[in-house]
Design a protein around this motif. Sequence first.
Motif, PDB file in Angstrom:
ATOM      1  N   LEU A  95       6.223  -3.108   8.756  1.00  0.00           N
ATOM      2  CA  LEU A  95       6.677  -1.715   8.853  1.00  0.00           C
ATOM      3  C   LEU A  95       6.869  -1.105   7.464  1.00  0.00           C
ATOM      4  O   LEU A  95       6.602   0.078   7.258  1.00  0.00           O
ATOM      5  CB  LEU A  95       7.981  -1.619   9.651  1.00  0.00           C
ATOM      6  CG  LEU A  95       7.906  -2.048  11.126  1.00  0.00           C
ATOM      7  CD1 LEU A  95       9.238  -1.812  11.821  1.00  0.00           C
ATOM      8  CD2 LEU A  95       6.810  -1.319  11.874  1.00  0.00           C
ATOM      9  N   ASN A  96       7.302  -1.916   6.487  1.00  0.00           N
ATOM     10  CA  ASN A  96       7.435  -1.367   5.131  1.00  0.00           C
ATOM     11  C   ASN A  96       6.108  -0.770   4.662  1.00  0.00           C
ATOM     12  O   ASN A  96       6.064   0.310   4.067  1.00  0.00           O
ATOM     13  CB  ASN A  96       7.851  -2.454   4.130  1.00  0.00           C
ATOM     14  CG  ASN A  96       9.251  -2.968   4.373  1.00  0.00           C
ATOM     15  OD1 ASN A  96      10.081  -2.278   4.959  1.00  0.00           O
ATOM     16  ND2 ASN A  96       9.508  -4.191   3.944  1.00  0.00           N
ATOM     17  N   SER A  97       5.039  -1.511   4.931  1.00  0.00           N
ATOM     18  CA  SER A  97       3.722  -1.038   4.486  1.00  0.00           C
ATOM     19  C   SER A  97       3.306   0.220   5.252  1.00  0.00           C
ATOM     20  O   SER A  97       2.801   1.189   4.669  1.00  0.00           O
ATOM     21  CB  SER A  97       2.698  -2.161   4.679  1.00  0.00           C
ATOM     22  OG  SER A  97       1.423  -1.721   4.303  1.00  0.00           O
ATOM     23  N   ALA A  98       3.543   0.214   6.572  1.00  0.00           N
ATOM     24  CA  ALA A  98       3.143   1.374   7.380  1.00  0.00           C
ATOM     25  C   ALA A  98       4.013   2.595   7.062  1.00  0.00           C
ATOM     26  O   ALA A  98       3.510   3.722   6.967  1.00  0.00           O
ATOM     27  CB  ALA A  98       3.233   1.026   8.859  1.00  0.00           C
ATOM     28  N   ARG A  99       5.306   2.379   6.875  1.00  0.00           N
ATOM     29  CA  ARG A  99       6.193   3.513   6.555  1.00  0.00           C
ATOM     30  C   ARG A  99       5.815   4.127   5.211  1.00  0.00           C
ATOM     31  O   ARG A  99       5.887   5.346   5.030  1.00  0.00           O
ATOM     32  CB  ARG A  99       7.652   3.025   6.521  1.00  0.00           C
ATOM     33  CG  ARG A  99       8.181   2.639   7.876  1.00  0.00           C
ATOM     34  CD  ARG A  99       9.481   1.848   7.776  1.00  0.00           C
ATOM     35  NE  ARG A  99      10.031   1.530   9.088  1.00  0.00           N
ATOM     36  CZ  ARG A  99      11.085   0.737   9.283  1.00  0.00           C
ATOM     37  NH1 ARG A  99      11.709   0.178   8.246  1.00  0.00           N
ATOM     38  NH2 ARG A  99      11.523   0.506  10.501  1.00  0.00           N
ATOM     39  N   PHE A 100       5.444   3.266   4.264  1.00  0.00           N
ATOM     40  CA  PHE A 100       4.967   3.755   2.964  1.00  0.00           C
ATOM     41  C   PHE A 100       3.773   4.697   3.182  1.00  0.00           C
ATOM     42  O   PHE A 100       3.718   5.805   2.618  1.00  0.00           O
ATOM     43  CB  PHE A 100       4.556   2.557   2.093  1.00  0.00           C
ATOM     44  CG  PHE A 100       3.815   2.932   0.839  1.00  0.00           C
ATOM     45  CD1 PHE A 100       4.506   3.293  -0.311  1.00  0.00           C
ATOM     46  CD2 PHE A 100       2.420   2.938   0.799  1.00  0.00           C
ATOM     47  CE1 PHE A 100       3.821   3.657  -1.466  1.00  0.00           C
ATOM     48  CE2 PHE A 100       1.734   3.302  -0.351  1.00  0.00           C
ATOM     49  CZ  PHE A 100       2.431   3.661  -1.486  1.00  0.00           C
ATOM     50  N   GLY A 101       2.832   4.271   4.032  1.00  0.00           N
ATOM     51  CA  GLY A 101       1.650   5.099   4.295  1.00  0.00           C
ATOM     52  C   GLY A 101       2.011   6.410   4.970  1.00  0.00           C
ATOM     53  O   GLY A 101       1.413   7.457   4.693  1.00  0.00           O
TER      54      GLY A 101
END
Length: 391
Positions: free
Chosen positions: A246-252
């Motif tokens: 989720l960290n990666s997706a939220r960043f996007g």
Amino acid sequence: MSYPYNPPDYFQIDDLLTDEHKIIRSAIRDYITRSVVPIIDEAAHKAEFPVKIVKELGELGVFGPFIPEEYGGAGLDHIAYGLIMTELERGDSGIRSTASVQTSLVMYPIFSFGSEAQKRKYLPKLAEGELIGCFGLTEPNHGSDPGSMETRIRDNGDHYLLNGSKMWITNSSIADIAVVWAKDELGKIRGMIVEKEWKGFSAPETHSKWSLRASVTGELVFDDVKVPKENILPEITGLKGPLMCLNSARFGIAWGAIGAAIDCYNTALQYALERKQFGKPIASFQLQQKKLAEMLTEITKAQLMAWRLGKLKNENRATPAQISMAKRNNVEMALKIAREARQVLGAMGITGDFPIMRHMMNLESVVTYEGTHDIHLLITGHDITGIHAFE
Ligand code: TGC
Ligand code: FAD
């Protein structure tokens, strides 16, 4: 109708980008203008995801841009990933959703937690868009609190038996594989790759959405699905596995929402300059100028936050709480701009002739998925005070 796309760069943030960043951004921008803008309103009206674009997005290198080339990715940095997400979400949040899920929620966990065999088997095909993936964390009874999930795996010799269900899953019914999170007999959360054809696995679509209409959302239902042990992601246990994805997706999303906001601002500005009332362009009235000036200010702040977060992420220094703050701020910013921009267009703002209403409706999902607006506030509150206010 849509106006020529003239995104603002009020603080000359382009000076902070490399030539490679600009070339990538320009390729995606051209693709969206050529292939998404002309079809997306009709797709949203019909509630159809334009599935043919998945292969085209794969060819453009949109899936797994930061995954190393040996696994089919492009080996790019996180700012490049962010810029791609901005351009995609200018087209539609649903298009960006597909790329977010494929990249951050399917390729990222396979790359980060998978075995070498899993990486070789799935990543290149996911990068090409030959396989579509989805991510099953949320359940009917557990959304903001995924740690309480009920989906279970039970050891059954050379395989596990998977039972339970997931809900609100992007790409569910069109996905070839699902990265699924379930608890084992010890109550530990494990991740696994589940293939579409396996007996006992179904993925019905959820209909009647007023948001993200050009995107597939649905359930994942598991009824004694046999999951071979080699399909478990071996390198992770616990809730931090899905939360790292989720960290990666939220960043996007923090970058992506800027694209939707810019499309709304751009439309409102050009409409205000053209539309005359009381014998003058409505852009000449102070109240309309206030709206436009505030929109541009908020977009510029969001761009700066996203860029700085990208630098930190490239240096492996971006904290989950910083990512939460950026996701929360930038999605709220985009939603407010969509609402203001809609008003600038008066009645025309509610039509599908312009992209604003579609962006606004989409953003109502974006503000909820990947952690709701309030959950991200509580994450910031926890980070500031050290006190957990969830329970
Ligand atoms: P908590 O006790 O705080 O933490 C459990 C363990 O996880 C660690 N952790 C993290 N690790 C990495 N990154 C993060 N962001 C992390 N946050 C927490 C934590 O250190 C702990 O580790 P350990 O080793 O001590 O066990 O967990 P909690 O149960 O109290 O819940 C925390 C909370 C509420 C923040 C979290 O569960 C949350 O973020 N809830 C929101 C759920 C959510 O975002 N779901 C998204 C589903 S996927 C989706 O929406 C896709 S949409 C895609 C699209 O279409 O674009
Ligand atoms: P709930 O958790 O029931 O929350 C309802 C309300 O209560 C919210 O306002 C929330 O902020 C508030 N609330 C909850 N707990 C607290 C608290 N402790 N304190 C204060 N307020 C609280 N999930 C996936 O796993 N994969 C996907 O691909 C995916 N795609 C999605 C696509 C769409 C279009 C949508 C709409 C959702 C998707 N989701 C996906 C699910 C999404 O992540 C969840 O909807 C989200 O995490 C919120 O869960 P919930 O809807 O169950 O709301």
